[in-house]
Scaffold this motif. Structure first.
Motif, PDB file in Angstrom:
ATOM      1  N   LEU A  34       0.744  -3.213 -11.485  1.00 52.70           N
ATOM      2  CA  LEU A  34      -0.690  -2.452 -11.619  1.00 52.70           C
ATOM      3  C   LEU A  34      -0.096  -1.254 -12.534  1.00 52.70           C
ATOM      4  CD1 LEU A  34      -1.726  -2.138  -8.163  1.00 52.70           C
ATOM      5  CD2 LEU A  34      -2.963  -3.420  -9.690  1.00 52.70           C
ATOM      6  N   LEU A  35       1.163  -0.854 -12.512  1.00 53.10           N
ATOM      7  CA  LEU A  35       1.530   0.193 -13.345  1.00 53.10           C
ATOM      8  C   LEU A  35       1.605  -0.494 -14.710  1.00 53.10           C
ATOM      9  CD1 LEU A  35       4.092   2.039 -11.216  1.00 53.10           C
ATOM     10  CD2 LEU A  35       1.802   2.770 -11.741  1.00 53.10           C
ATOM     11  N   GLN A  36       2.061  -1.591 -14.764  1.00 53.53           N
ATOM     12  CA  GLN A  36       2.219  -2.215 -16.215  1.00 53.53           C
ATOM     13  C   GLN A  36       0.971  -2.419 -16.843  1.00 53.53           C
ATOM     14  OE1 GLN A  36       4.253  -5.786 -16.199  1.00 53.53           O
ATOM     15  NE2 GLN A  36       4.681  -5.808 -18.356  1.00 53.53           N
ATOM     16  N   ALA A  37      -0.117  -2.622 -16.113  1.00 57.24           N
ATOM     17  CA  ALA A  37      -1.436  -2.731 -16.546  1.00 57.24           C
ATOM     18  C   ALA A  37      -2.074  -1.704 -17.045  1.00 57.24           C
ATOM     19  CB  ALA A  37      -2.230  -3.511 -15.493  1.00 57.24           C
ATOM     20  N   LEU A  38      -1.799  -0.479 -16.586  1.00 59.84           N
ATOM     21  CA  LEU A  38      -1.982   0.816 -17.292  1.00 59.84           C
ATOM     22  C   LEU A  38      -1.496   1.311 -18.427  1.00 59.84           C
ATOM     23  CD1 LEU A  38      -2.096   2.764 -13.701  1.00 59.84           C
ATOM     24  CD2 LEU A  38      -4.053   1.784 -14.933  1.00 59.84           C
ATOM     25  N   LEU A  39      -0.006   0.844 -18.759  1.00 56.80           N
ATOM     26  CA  LEU A  39       0.553   1.138 -20.013  1.00 56.80           C
ATOM     27  C   LEU A  39      -0.149   0.327 -21.096  1.00 56.80           C
ATOM     28  CD1 LEU A  39       4.234   0.324 -18.745  1.00 56.80           C
ATOM     29  CD2 LEU A  39       2.808   2.831 -19.097  1.00 56.80           C
ATOM     30  N   MET A  54       0.796  -1.273  -0.009  1.00 56.98           N
ATOM     31  CA  MET A  54      -0.067   0.145  -0.142  1.00 56.98           C
ATOM     32  C   MET A  54       0.738   1.400  -0.080  1.00 56.98           C
ATOM     33  SD  MET A  54      -2.806   1.217   2.699  1.00 56.98           S
ATOM     34  CE  MET A  54      -1.701   1.891   3.901  1.00 56.98           C
ATOM     35  N   LEU A  55       1.896   1.444   0.854  1.00 57.46           N
ATOM     36  CA  LEU A  55       2.828   2.387   0.911  1.00 57.46           C
ATOM     37  C   LEU A  55       3.283   2.850  -0.369  1.00 57.46           C
ATOM     38  CD1 LEU A  55       3.526   4.658   2.996  1.00 57.46           C
ATOM     39  CD2 LEU A  55       5.395   3.282   3.577  1.00 57.46           C
ATOM     40  N   PRO A  56       3.908   2.065  -1.048  1.00 56.84           N
ATOM     41  CA  PRO A  56       4.573   2.229  -2.564  1.00 56.84           C
ATOM     42  C   PRO A  56       3.596   2.885  -3.346  1.00 56.84           C
ATOM     43  CG  PRO A  56       5.454   0.175  -1.857  1.00 56.84           C
ATOM     44  CD  PRO A  56       4.274   0.409  -0.928  1.00 56.84           C
ATOM     45  N   ALA A  57       2.217   2.500  -3.469  1.00 60.13           N
ATOM     46  CA  ALA A  57       1.351   2.963  -4.157  1.00 60.13           C
ATOM     47  C   ALA A  57       0.816   4.489  -3.740  1.00 60.13           C
ATOM     48  CB  ALA A  57      -0.032   2.059  -4.146  1.00 60.13           C
ATOM     49  N   LEU A  58       1.106   4.798  -2.524  1.00 62.70           N
ATOM     50  CA  LEU A  58       0.798   6.011  -1.962  1.00 62.70           C
ATOM     51  C   LEU A  58       1.711   6.743  -2.204  1.00 62.70           C
ATOM     52  CD1 LEU A  58      -0.677   5.234   1.803  1.00 62.70           C
ATOM     53  CD2 LEU A  58      -2.189   6.116   0.064  1.00 62.70           C
ATOM     54  N   ARG A  59       3.018   6.600  -2.182  1.00 62.20           N
ATOM     55  CA  ARG A  59       4.053   7.331  -2.424  1.00 62.20           C
ATOM     56  C   ARG A  59       4.039   7.767  -3.858  1.00 62.20           C
ATOM     57  NH1 ARG A  59       6.919   8.742   1.716  1.00 62.20           N
ATOM     58  NH2 ARG A  59       7.446   7.430   3.471  1.00 62.20           N
ATOM     59  N   ALA A  60       3.547   6.895  -4.757  1.00 56.52           N
ATOM     60  CA  ALA A  60       3.341   6.917  -6.122  1.00 56.52           C
ATOM     61  C   ALA A  60       2.250   7.852  -6.685  1.00 56.52           C
ATOM     62  CB  ALA A  60       3.422   5.733  -6.937  1.00 56.52           C
TER      63      ALA A  60
END
Length: 69
Positions: free
Chosen positions: A58-63, A1-7
């Motif tokens: 998750l980020l790869q899925a958005l690309l 969760m924290l990496p997602a919040l920081r991103a």
């Protein structure tokens, strides 16, 4: 969760307050893992790696799909 919040790339009202809040959240999570789960440094590292791997998925899925060569 924290990496997602920081991103999170959206606007925040007070960046310094946001940074302090995220630092506090991370410190509490580390203490909680250590105290409740008995996780040592390796366990905490494994949890951070798992979080980063999930964030990358998750980020790869958005690309958009890359064109075929």
């Amino acid at each position: 969760m924290l990496p997602a919040l920081r991103a999170y790339a959206g606007q925040v009202t007070n960046p310094a307050r946001e940074t302090a809040w995220l630092g506090l959240l991370e410190a509490e999570a580390v203490d909680g893992l250590r105290d409740r789960c008995g996780a040592g440094p390796q366990g905490l590292l494994a949890a951070r790696i798992a979080g980063l791997e999930r964030e990358a998925e998750l980020l790869q899925a958005l690309l958009p799909p890359s064109p075929a060569p």
